[in-house]
Enzyme design. Structure first.
Site, PDB file in Angstrom:
ATOM      1  N   ASP A  61       9.430   2.851  -0.560  1.00 31.63           N
ATOM      2  CA  ASP A  61       8.395   3.533   0.217  1.00 31.63           C
ATOM      3  C   ASP A  61       8.650   3.222   1.692  1.00 31.63           C
ATOM      4  OD1 ASP A  61       4.738   3.584   0.243  1.00 31.63           O
ATOM      5  OD2 ASP A  61       6.257   4.520   1.510  1.00 31.63           O
TER       6      ASP A  61
ATOM      7  N   TYR B 227       0.865  -1.180   0.000  1.00 29.32           N
ATOM      8  CA  TYR B 227       0.000   0.000   0.000  1.00 29.32           C
ATOM      9  C   TYR B 227       0.899   1.226   0.000  1.00 29.32           C
ATOM     10  CZ  TYR B 227      -3.457   3.448   1.639  1.00 29.32           C
ATOM     11  OH  TYR B 227      -4.265   4.552   1.765  1.00 29.32           O
TER      12      TYR B 227
ATOM     13  N   LYS C 162       4.709   9.533   8.506  1.00 29.09           N
ATOM     14  CA  LYS C 162       4.531   9.026   9.885  1.00 29.09           C
ATOM     15  C   LYS C 162       5.531   9.614  10.871  1.00 29.09           C
ATOM     16  CE  LYS C 162       2.399   4.854   8.041  1.00 29.09           C
ATOM     17  NZ  LYS C 162       1.004   4.894   8.473  1.00 29.09           N
TER      18      LYS C 162
HETATM   19  P1  KE4 Z   1      -0.697   8.503   4.415  1.00 31.58           P
HETATM   20  O1  KE4 Z   1      -1.231   9.190   3.195  1.00 31.58           O
HETATM   21  O2  KE4 Z   1      -1.748   7.655   5.117  1.00 31.58           O
HETATM   22  O3  KE4 Z   1       0.034   9.442   5.388  1.00 31.58           O
HETATM   23  O4  KE4 Z   1       0.458   7.482   3.960  1.00 31.58           O
HETATM   24  C1  KE4 Z   1       0.127   6.524   2.973  1.00 31.58           C
HETATM   25  C2  KE4 Z   1       1.096   5.369   3.086  1.00 31.58           C
HETATM   26  C3  KE4 Z   1       2.115   5.252   2.161  1.00 31.58           C
HETATM   27  N1  KE4 Z   1       3.014   4.240   2.221  1.00 31.58           N
HETATM   28  C4  KE4 Z   1       2.939   3.312   3.204  1.00 31.58           C
HETATM   29  C5  KE4 Z   1       3.951   2.212   3.238  1.00 31.58           C
HETATM   30  C6  KE4 Z   1       1.919   3.381   4.181  1.00 31.58           C
HETATM   31  O5  KE4 Z   1       1.858   2.440   5.153  1.00 31.58           O
HETATM   32  C7  KE4 Z   1       0.979   4.425   4.125  1.00 31.58           C
HETATM   33  C8  KE4 Z   1      -0.158   4.547   5.125  1.00 31.58           C
HETATM   34  N2  KE4 Z   1      -0.263   3.491   6.091  1.00 31.58           N
HETATM   35  C9  KE4 Z   1      -1.583   3.216   6.602  1.00 31.58           C
HETATM   36  C10 KE4 Z   1      -1.465   2.044   7.572  1.00 31.58           C
HETATM   37  N3  KE4 Z   1      -1.383   0.809   6.882  1.00 31.58           N
HETATM   38  C11 KE4 Z   1      -2.216   4.406   7.228  1.00 31.58           C
HETATM   39  C12 KE4 Z   1      -3.432   4.108   8.085  1.00 31.58           C
HETATM   40  C13 KE4 Z   1      -4.701   4.503   7.407  1.00 31.58           C
HETATM   41  O6  KE4 Z   1      -4.833   4.333   6.177  1.00 31.58           O
HETATM   42  O7  KE4 Z   1      -5.593   4.987   8.144  1.00 31.58           O
END
Ligand code: KE4
Length: 429
Positions: free
Chosen positions: A237, A142, A265
């Site tokens: 990533d 993801y 994060k």
């Molecule tokens: P954000 O747009 O959520 O800040 O980051 C996206 C993203 C990009 N790359 C990786 C490897 C990520 O894990 C994420 C976001 N992680 C999720 C948890 N699996 C955020 C939690 C959510 O979607 O509420």
């Protein structure tokens, strides 16, 4: 009804699914989500005053525990000077200098406001730099909710059963090629069958978004070699793994140098921050230095920079944090494996540093197909049994857990006991 349940009922009349991010809705585990009122150190407190030991830490950022004083003080000091200028500030220069010091492959970096923005921008830059349209991602990984990435996506998309989201056009999807994680031959075949058309390969060097899945020996090296041979930009990533698996992230831990890195994060200390960066010759393509456009009103926001700087400076100056995180991860997973043995269960735990996932499957889990063999109803029963015992896990089988250094040995023992009891509850219902 609990206060959380009351709030959720009202939220559902005003917000899609009652939440501002799908995985929070407890859809995968059943029941009504817990509404959090405050947090401190290793604890969350819900609207009804219940305390939980925290094993998610806002999906990674709160690596030092909640309300970490140096971060809070930095924000208190910063808000005296207004919240946003939309103009360059000293803190952005300090942040760029600190990131390029902690992550040496990042020669130049651009701040954005989320991991999604970071990955969307990184793939655009790679396409601009190579003049090529396609990209390769891995099933179950993801990279945020950008259109190009919602193909065979993990995390909430996988949890909701929509790894390929409606609303993503066929034309967009056609430029996203996918391969099973840990399958070098599949990647080579894609590169051979799309000769000189692939701009980038993007991956989570350690996957958190189908649950924690590690690269098999030689996989990351093989991807690096394929990128070199095919003139493809390698994007790590590290939104999850960055500043967590080592001060310099997974790339430091595994000794692989990507061309671009996306971050999020931890970099914001809990505030909305993302970043992308890497080789100067690629990053110099980004406007206004180059023609690839990317912008953001609140990018480099002074309050968010203050929080991120305080967190990254602490991590950079205290290597003992990483020693402790390794200890915590080891103690927890040894205890959880002992719990599985006691329960007569042969389920799989994947673990690295302060990330791990207990998969309700006896299969070894090294890709999306493996992860989908998990007994999801069993996970739901286990999740609620742990919640009833005051332990807050990710409300989805397809997520990694993230430890903070605020977890004491006594709390680790308490979580291990809760795990043993919860495995019994899971099996008896
Ligand atoms: P954000 O747009 O959520 O800040 O980051 C996206 C993203 C990009 N790359 C990786 C490897 C990520 O894990 C994420 C976001 N992680 C999720 C948890 N699996 C955020 C939690 C959510 O979607 O509420």
């Amino acid at each position: 009804m609990t206060t959380s349940e009351q709030l959720f009922e009202k939220a559902k009349t005003l917000i899609p699914g009652g939440v501002n991010s799908p995985v929070r809705a407890f859809r995968a585990v059943g029941g009504s989500p817990i509404f959090i009122k405050s947090a401190k150190g290793p604890y969350l407190y819900d609207e009804d005053g219940r305390q939980y030991i925290e094993l998610i830490n806002s999906w990674g950022p709160m690596i030092l525990g909640h309300a970490f004083e140096p971060v809070e003080k930095a924000v208190r000091d910063a808000i005296q000077h207004s919240f946003s200028f939309g103009a360059p500030t000293r803190k952005e220069v300090e942040m760029a200098e600190l990131i390029t010091t902690m992550v040496p492959s990042v020669e130049k970096v651009r701040m954005v406001n989320s991991g999604t923005e970071a990955t969307m921008a990184a793939i655009r830059v790679a396409r601009g730099f190579t003049g090529r349209d396609k990209m390769i991602k891995f099933e179950g990984c993801y990279h945020g909710h950008g259109d190009s990435f919602l193909i065979a996506a993990g995390s909430g998309a996988m949890t909701m059963g929509i790894p390929d989201s409606p609303g993503v056009t066929k034309a967009t999807a056609a430029d996203t090629l996918t391969a099973p994680f840990n399958d070098l031959a599949a990647v080579e075949a894609l590169l051979d069958n799309n000769h000189n058309q692939v701009a980038a390969i993007i991956l989570e060097p350690v996957v958190g978004n189908m649950g924690c899945v590690l690269p098999e020996p030689g996989f990351l090296e093989g991807i690096r070699d394929l990128c070199d041979r095919h003139g493809v930009v390698l994007i790590f990533d590290e939104v999850m793994t960055g500043f967590r698996l080592a001060k310099g992230g997974a790339q430091e831990r595994f000794g692989i140098t990507p061309d671009l890195t996306t971050m999020g994060k931890i970099i914001g200390g809990g505030m909305p921050v993302g970043a992308y960066g890497g080789r100067a010759d690629i990053m110099n393509m980004v406007s206004p230095a180059g023609p690839v456009y990317q912008a953001g009103t609140l990018s480099g926001n002074p309050i968010a920079m203050s929080a991120g700087l305080a967190m990254l400076h602490h991590l950079n100056d205290h290597p003992d944090v990483y020693t402790r995180l390794e200890e915590i991860g080891e103690k927890l997973t040894v205890g959880f494996r002992a719990g599985l043995l006691k329960a007569g269960l042969n389920y799989t735990i994947n673990h690295i540093g302060s990330m791990f996932t207990l998969f309700m499957s006896e299969r070894s889990i090294s890709n999306f197909t493996d992860a989908k063999t998990c007994d999801l109803p069993a996970f739901g029963r286990y999740f609620h049994a742990m919640l009833d015992r005051g332990v807050y896990l990710a409300p989805s089988q397809f997520e990694s857990l993230f430890m903070s250094v605020a977890l004491t040995d006594a709390l680790i023992d308490q979580v291990i006991r809760a795990n043993e009891e919860s495995l019994q509850v899971m099996m008896n219902n």
